[in-house]
Enzyme design. Sequence first.
Site, PDB file in Angstrom:
ATOM      1  N   GLU A  71       0.853  -1.193   0.000  1.00 37.29           N
ATOM      2  CA  GLU A  71       0.000   0.000   0.000  1.00 37.29           C
ATOM      3  C   GLU A  71       0.888   1.242   0.000  1.00 37.29           C
ATOM      4  O   GLU A  71       1.791   1.363   0.822  1.00 37.29           O
ATOM      5  CB  GLU A  71      -0.924  -0.004   1.208  1.00 37.29           C
ATOM      6  CG  GLU A  71      -1.701   1.284   1.432  1.00 37.29           C
ATOM      7  CD  GLU A  71      -2.555   1.699   0.253  1.00 37.29           C
ATOM      8  OE1 GLU A  71      -2.409   2.858  -0.194  1.00 37.29           O
ATOM      9  OE2 GLU A  71      -3.346   0.872  -0.232  1.00 37.29           O
ATOM     10  N   GLY A 128      -6.731   0.780   4.456  1.00 39.98           N
ATOM     11  CA  GLY A 128      -8.133   1.206   4.447  1.00 39.98           C
ATOM     12  C   GLY A 128      -8.501   1.904   3.162  1.00 39.98           C
ATOM     13  O   GLY A 128      -9.673   2.013   2.808  1.00 39.98           O
ATOM     14  N   GLY A 129      -7.473   2.409   2.446  1.00 38.32           N
ATOM     15  CA  GLY A 129      -7.692   3.006   1.139  1.00 38.32           C
ATOM     16  C   GLY A 129      -8.563   4.248   1.164  1.00 38.32           C
ATOM     17  O   GLY A 129      -8.799   4.867   2.204  1.00 38.32           O
ATOM     18  N   ALA A 149       3.690  -0.160  -6.231  1.00 35.64           N
ATOM     19  CA  ALA A 149       4.092  -1.376  -6.935  1.00 35.64           C
ATOM     20  C   ALA A 149       3.843  -1.256  -8.427  1.00 35.64           C
ATOM     21  O   ALA A 149       2.899  -0.600  -8.870  1.00 35.64           O
ATOM     22  CB  ALA A 149       3.324  -2.573  -6.377  1.00 35.64           C
ATOM     23  N   GLY A 162     -23.852  17.091 -10.022  1.00 34.98           N
ATOM     24  CA  GLY A 162     -23.804  15.638 -10.115  1.00 34.98           C
ATOM     25  C   GLY A 162     -25.162  15.029  -9.841  1.00 34.98           C
ATOM     26  O   GLY A 162     -26.058  15.688  -9.304  1.00 34.98           O
ATOM     27  N   ASP A 166     -12.428  -1.549  -8.016  1.00 29.25           N
ATOM     28  CA  ASP A 166     -12.563  -0.560  -9.082  1.00 29.25           C
ATOM     29  C   ASP A 166     -11.650  -0.830 -10.263  1.00 29.25           C
ATOM     30  O   ASP A 166     -11.784  -0.181 -11.306  1.00 29.25           O
ATOM     31  CB  ASP A 166     -12.281   0.847  -8.538  1.00 29.25           C
ATOM     32  CG  ASP A 166     -13.404   1.359  -7.660  1.00 29.25           C
ATOM     33  OD1 ASP A 166     -14.479   0.733  -7.650  1.00 29.25           O
ATOM     34  OD2 ASP A 166     -13.212   2.380  -6.973  1.00 29.25           O
ATOM     35  N   ALA A 168     -17.656  -0.199  -2.452  1.00 26.67           N
ATOM     36  CA  ALA A 168     -16.821  -1.010  -1.565  1.00 26.67           C
ATOM     37  C   ALA A 168     -17.411  -2.398  -1.364  1.00 26.67           C
ATOM     38  O   ALA A 168     -16.672  -3.379  -1.216  1.00 26.67           O
ATOM     39  CB  ALA A 168     -16.642  -0.307  -0.224  1.00 26.67           C
ATOM     40  N   HIS A 223     -42.335  -6.478  16.195  1.00 28.33           N
ATOM     41  CA  HIS A 223     -43.319  -5.389  16.295  1.00 28.33           C
ATOM     42  C   HIS A 223     -43.132  -4.641  17.605  1.00 28.33           C
ATOM     43  O   HIS A 223     -42.948  -5.262  18.652  1.00 28.33           O
ATOM     44  CB  HIS A 223     -44.734  -5.958  16.223  1.00 28.33           C
ATOM     45  CG  HIS A 223     -45.789  -4.924  16.474  1.00 28.33           C
ATOM     46  ND1 HIS A 223     -46.216  -4.061  15.485  1.00 28.33           N
ATOM     47  CD2 HIS A 223     -46.480  -4.592  17.595  1.00 28.33           C
ATOM     48  CE1 HIS A 223     -47.131  -3.255  15.999  1.00 28.33           C
ATOM     49  NE2 HIS A 223     -47.313  -3.560  17.277  1.00 28.33           N
TER      50      HIS A 223
END
Length: 475
Positions: A39, A44-45, A119, A184, A313, A321, A445
């Site tokens: 990473e 966690g990105g 990488a 958007g 992605d 995710a 309920h």
Amino acid sequence: MVVGEITEDKDVVVIGGGPGGYHAAIRAARLGRQVTLIEREDLGGTCLNKGCIPSKVFTHFAQEFKKMKHLKEMGMEFGEVEANLSTLQHYKNKKISQLRTGVESLCKANKVEVVKGSASFLSESRIGVENGHEFSLFNFKEAIVATGGDFYYPEGIKFDSDRILKEREIFQLKDIPEELIIYGADYISLETASVFSILGSRVTLVLDGEFSFDSAITKELSRQLKKQKINVIKDSQLRAVIERDGHLMVELEKEIGETISIEGSHFVMSGQVRPNLSELGLDRLPLEITEQGYIRTDREGRTSIPHIWAIGDATEGPSLAVKAIKQGKVAAEAMAGLKVEVDLQFVPTVVQMSPPIAYAGLTEEEARKEGYSVTVSENPVRGNGYAQLTEEKDGFVKVVSDIETDVVLGIHMMGMGAVELITTGVLGLEMAARDEDYRFPLYPHPSMNESLLEAVEGLKDDAVHMPPRKKELAR
């Protein structure tokens, strides 16, 4: 850059530590593989550090802020309530740090080696990892590409001001915008519009396309946007954003060729997601890429090179995710020889606005287009007793079914609790459930769950809290 002389041998290499990558790494490790997770930023990105979690801190805050009026009505006494975004930012950063530490601890507990750096493939069995002045070489047996995606924006829009923002930057503000213009039509734009409208901004939502919801959701959404005093401008293309004297002029072109200008204090734009593959060295590999620039995979995540896998992605499908997490687990399990696959037919899609939206399966329009004999039932949330006492009366549950087989084809919800409740819908859709399968169990309920039950019962005109269907007159 100093090139290391030693090439290390690795078993499984996972490139990218986002939700898909770290799930793949931990699952592979638990299945007995030696895993190296690479990473370049934080574990966690984007989801944990910049996207999903930060934005949901804001949506949760807005939903709780909205409840204050109801709580006062019930008898809860407190002074004047204000939204302090500086404090919220501190809370957000604390939660991100806690969650990231949790991911790091899980990797350590599962003996996943974490390597910092960027990488790139040098061959079908070797990668290089660059971290500042250091460069490492790894030979690998199998690799998983989990590099995620990034947002891209139209040329000519310059994000060179603290008032002209990208979708992630809006959740870094420490003050509430006075007049917010949002460009958007995706879930990020809707969540942003809802959050800042609740917190006191005058919001204008400029739609650059059509919503992808069932027609009933789209109709109710339009009503909710109007109720929240969000100004909506449809069928418009962005031409320019100009800052003058601390204010912004946003120039739009309508479909009929008309040009209009709107003014605001802040502007935020939601970009288009594309895969992060440009620096991965894929041109050195005989890897099959789609016309849209994604890595082509099979239902296990395997690419055209059998020992290289791709998830999230980097592959076709929704940029969510939930997709990446499932693909990551499946790729790791397939490596271990398990019989698994990814099926994206019933991906749950959610919008954490107020009230939330959640859906899975076919819309009414899609079902008719595919040739089903369609029947639908809509149960308004206001008929639910628990919704009444919690003052969460907006929304409905819609069920789309096939008359000939009674198989449920799609479930569409808008209202408090929809995000949690959609899991019940997905489970039934995956099992090809008929309406009787949803009707047979007992539902708690009082609870929001009963809205789903009554929507299904309404397919046969059996719902107690819905008026009888009008009988069609014989011709």
